[in-house]
Write a protein that holds these residues in place. Structure first.
Motif: not given
Lengths: 253, 272, 250
Positions: A75-81, A128-136
């Motif tokens: 969720g955060i990753g999509v938003w950041i992107g 686990a979270m940082p890599v998921i966020v940054l990849n997304t």
């Protein structure tokens, strides 16, 4: 006819386990059991059910933590992107988290949340979270401009562009981010069992070490590494099945 | 604004073609566009006759793709306007369809979903849009590949998918951005021949960006030669003598060769 | 991100977060989060103390040796795997396994084998860093343009010359990329090692602070650690960009 690569894989396994066996027989150290002793201990633990009980406990924080990280992280990753404002505000945090040794937070987490499940779930999450966020975020941001343009020229609404273009285009990278997140989650789960309180597999490792039952200790470590590797391999296979076509899809040769 | 209309039609066939002033489908009026410091287009005006194919030809950096994307509504001009069927363009619309240089296919979608994608975005029901898609997949010669994925197709086949997608939304105007530049020479020749019959059979207006002089002269009813720095229309050429001599004979026609030479003569000093 | 026509630098939002931290700290929401200003004051107090310098020195020592072994063993292994198919097929499954395996589980083994000291921490650091270094060096060698190798052979390069003048340089961008990721992993490895073997370096320091509830001290050390880790990773990323100029042109 068995394939060359399978033969070599087996040969490679025989060489490594053989070296382990020999090193154990020499022995290189009083604390280095042979391969066969360790495997015997593994079978014994499996048969008497200790191992299953241990995993039921170890997997709890792992599964909860990874699920939380996946939902929040994607969720955060999509938003950041999608939003430059949000990217400016949040991505530095995750970039620092990715580079920093977050394990150092564990003593603090223990003070704040005690030695129970909450702390362990937290450890899994921060790993686990940082890599998921940054990849997304990266995948969403790097959606090929030409297919977004195509969608707009065929009258796509903003929601169409996100749901039909950006998310499907980003999903292979998001999925591999999840895989890396699970891998980091395993590190976190074991770390928390060794550092916070010995439960599950961590308990077997710590206890058998304290009574110098080295075969059991090696067997437990062997089993957790085996489990992690097998699980991550299954995820990687799934990735190939789901997104196999995507890797070659963008090239316009 | 220098814009000369040169008619090179040979004497015999001149009356039949040049007589009726063609009805204009798209017109660009005083279009200007700058990217930061770079002036891509300066006060450019051009008209595109209905039912015909107009090429935008010029060296790289002359703003031909920019103009096409402005017509598509993907870019906004800094000043000036585009009229399609008399109405000003404010964004992408159902009256125009785009064929992309890099095909812009969805790698995760089958051929049929790719072709039907324009209709999907318009909310056409699945069975209906797939019927339309199937028809155009057949028309571009890809019958049997409905369930293939883009990575399983050759470059030429992928562009046929892109073409079928543009045709299936049944727009009046087809915008083609160097559609054949990423396919090999033989496939390109086949495409050019197919394009000729497409222009003849479909009553659509084509705007075709290319940097190949031969390609432009071969497929076009009208060629607009664009020059860079500042971007402007050097001239508009309307070849007419060899249009009816059949796809295979065009390249031997003296007029065809003359126009190719003439365009090269006027462009060569702009090529670095 | 732009504001009032100015481009805001990439990491500037950290200032916003810092202010938020200060605010939450001053409101006294939780005991665990003292105001940032207090943490910084403590940081300057702590930074010169013998205990901190000792921890930093021990950590740097373990880290540098760990990374050194990872590179010295990893790069040649990777190049060898890229060049020799048999070696590659024998080693690759293991490299892949250890790349994704939870290496924390191996720390107890290292502890019983090598004792509760520096040696175990150094090996932990190496174990965290080495696999990605091997894999990247291998990938770097495998993508080398064949005509480059053939060119060298045509002009009479000996195998050793081919290795030092072609393979190493052609694979350098990938090798450096691997070293960068390896070093980031090594930072995590050295900390995890110290946490589990908590009698040396920052591990000991953390134990001391948390046992005495010295929150500001704790955060100060964390900030120093995070800043160091981040600086190292940015520095290597910068180096990698400097080298990859020619990688883009292949």
């Amino acid at each position: 006819m068995i394939s060359r690569s399978l033969v070599l894989k087996l040969l490679s396994a025989v060489l490594v386990f053989g070296a382990w066996e020999i090193a154990g027989r020499v022995p290189v150290s009083y604390a280095f059991p042979t391969f066969l002793e360790s495997m015997t201990a593994l079978v014994a633990m499996t048969l008497d059910g200790t191992l299953f009980a241990a995993y039921a406990e170890t997997l709890q924080p792992l599964v909860i933590g990874v699920l939380i990280s996946a939902f929040l992280g994607i969720g955060i990753g999509v938003w950041i992107g999608l939003s430059t404002k949000f990217e400016w505000l949040f991505s530095p945090i995750f970039i620092v988290m990715q580079a920093a040794p977050l394990a150092a937070l564990i003593p603090l987490l223990v003070m704040a949340y005690g030695i129970g499940l909450t702390s362990k779930v937290f450890v899994v999450c921060i790993m686990a979270m940082p890599v998921i966020v940054l990849n997304t975020a990266g995948a969403v941001r790097n959606t090929p401009a030409s297919i977004k343009e195509m969608a707009r020229s065929f009258l796509a609404k903003d929601s169409d562009v996100i749901l039909k273009i950006i998310i499907p285009a980003a999903s292979p990278v998001i999925f591999s981010g999840l895989r890396l997140g699970v891998s980091a989650g395993f590190i976190g789960a074991i770390l928390s069992e060794l550092k916070i309180t010995p439960t599950g597999v961590g308990d077997i490792i710590t206890y058998s070490r304290s009574i110098a039952d080295y075969p059991s200790m090696y067997a437990a470590i062997f089993s957790i590494i085996l489990l992690a590797v097998l699980f991550l391999n299954v995820l990687e296979k799934l990735e190939h099945i789901f997104f196999g076509g995507n890797h070659r899809g963008y090239v316009s040769d | 604004m220098a814009m000369s209309q040169t008619n090179l039609a040979s004497v015999q066939s001149a009356p039949s073609v040049a007589a009726a002033e063609p009805d204009v489908a798209v017109s660009a009026r005083q279009i200007s566009k700058t990217y930061g410091e770079v002036e891509a287009l300066r006060s450019l005006s051009l008209e595109f006759p209905r039912g015909q194919l107009t090429s935008l030809l010029g060296p790289s950096g002359c703003g031909k793709t920019t103009l096409l994307k402005i017509v598509a509504g993907l870019l906004e001009p800094d000043s000036g306007e585009i009229l399609v069927n008399g109405k000003a363009v404010t964004g992408p619309g159902p009256d125009r369809a785009f064929v992309f240089q890099d095909f812009a296919l969805l790698p995760w979608a089958s051929v049929i979903r790719n072709v039907a994608f324009g209709l999907e975005l318009r909310g056409v029901a699945k069975s209906e849009r797939e019927d339309v898609a199937r028809k155009y997949i057949g028309n571009v010669g890809l019958a049997g590949f409905e369930n293939a994925y883009p990575h399983e197709l050759s470059g030429g086949m992928r562009q046929r998918v892109g073409l079928a997608r543009a045709l299936s939304v049944d727009a009046d105007v087809l915008l083609m951005d160097e559609p054949f530049s990423a396919v090999d020479e033989q496939t390109r020749r086949k495409f050019q021949e197919d394009l000729l019959s497409l222009v003849q059979n479909e009553n659509k207006t084509f705007i075709f960006v290319t940097h190949s002089i031969e390609e432009a002269v071969y497929v076009s009813d009208q060629i607009a030669i664009l020059l860079p720095r500042p971007s402007r229309v050097l001239e508009v050429i309307r070849p007419s003598g060899f249009r009816d001599s059949g796809a295979v004979n065009i390249r031997r026609d003296p007029e065809y060769l003359d126009i190719v030479d003439k365009i090269w003569a006027s462009l060569r000093s702009y090529v670095e | 991100m732009r504001m009032f026509g100015y481009r805001l630098p990439g990491m500037s939002s950290l200032i916003v977060w810092g202010l938020l931290w200060e605010l939450v700290g001053r409101l006294g929401v939780t005991f665990f989060l003292p105001p940032l200003s207090e943490v910084f004051v403590t940081l300057f107090e702590v930074i010169g103390t013998p205990a901190f310098l000792k921890a930093l020195g021990e950590t740097a020592y373990a880290f540098i040796l760990g990374v050194f072994f990872a590179i010295v063993i990893g790069v040649p292994t990777g190049i060898l795997m890229g060049k020799n198919r048999l070696v590659d097929e024998l080693l690759l499954p293991w490299v892949n396994i250890f790349l994704s395996a939870p290496l924390t589980a191996l720390v107890p083994v290292l502890m019983v084998l090598f004792g509760f000291g520096m040696q175990s921490i150094i090996i932990t650091t190496t174990l965290f860093a080495i696999w990605i270094i091997i894999l990247n060096a291998r990938a770097g060698v495998m993508q080398i343009n064949r005509s480059l190798v053939e060119m060298a052979r045509c002009f009479g390069a000996s195998p050793f010359e081919a290795f030092t003048k072609i393979y190493f340089w052609a694979a350098l961008p990938e090798i450096l990329g691997g070293v960068r990721i390896g070093v980031i992993r090594a930072v995590k490895g050295v900390i995890i090692g110290q946490l589990l073997i908590s009698i040396v370096g920052f591990g000991a320091l953390f134990e001391l602070y948390s046992a005495n509830f010295l929150m500001a001290h704790f955060w100060a050390v964390l900030i120093v650690l995070f800043a160091l880790a981040f600086t190292i990773s940015e520095l290597l990323a910068y180096l990698e960009r400097r080298v990859s100029y020619y990688a883009a042109k292949r």
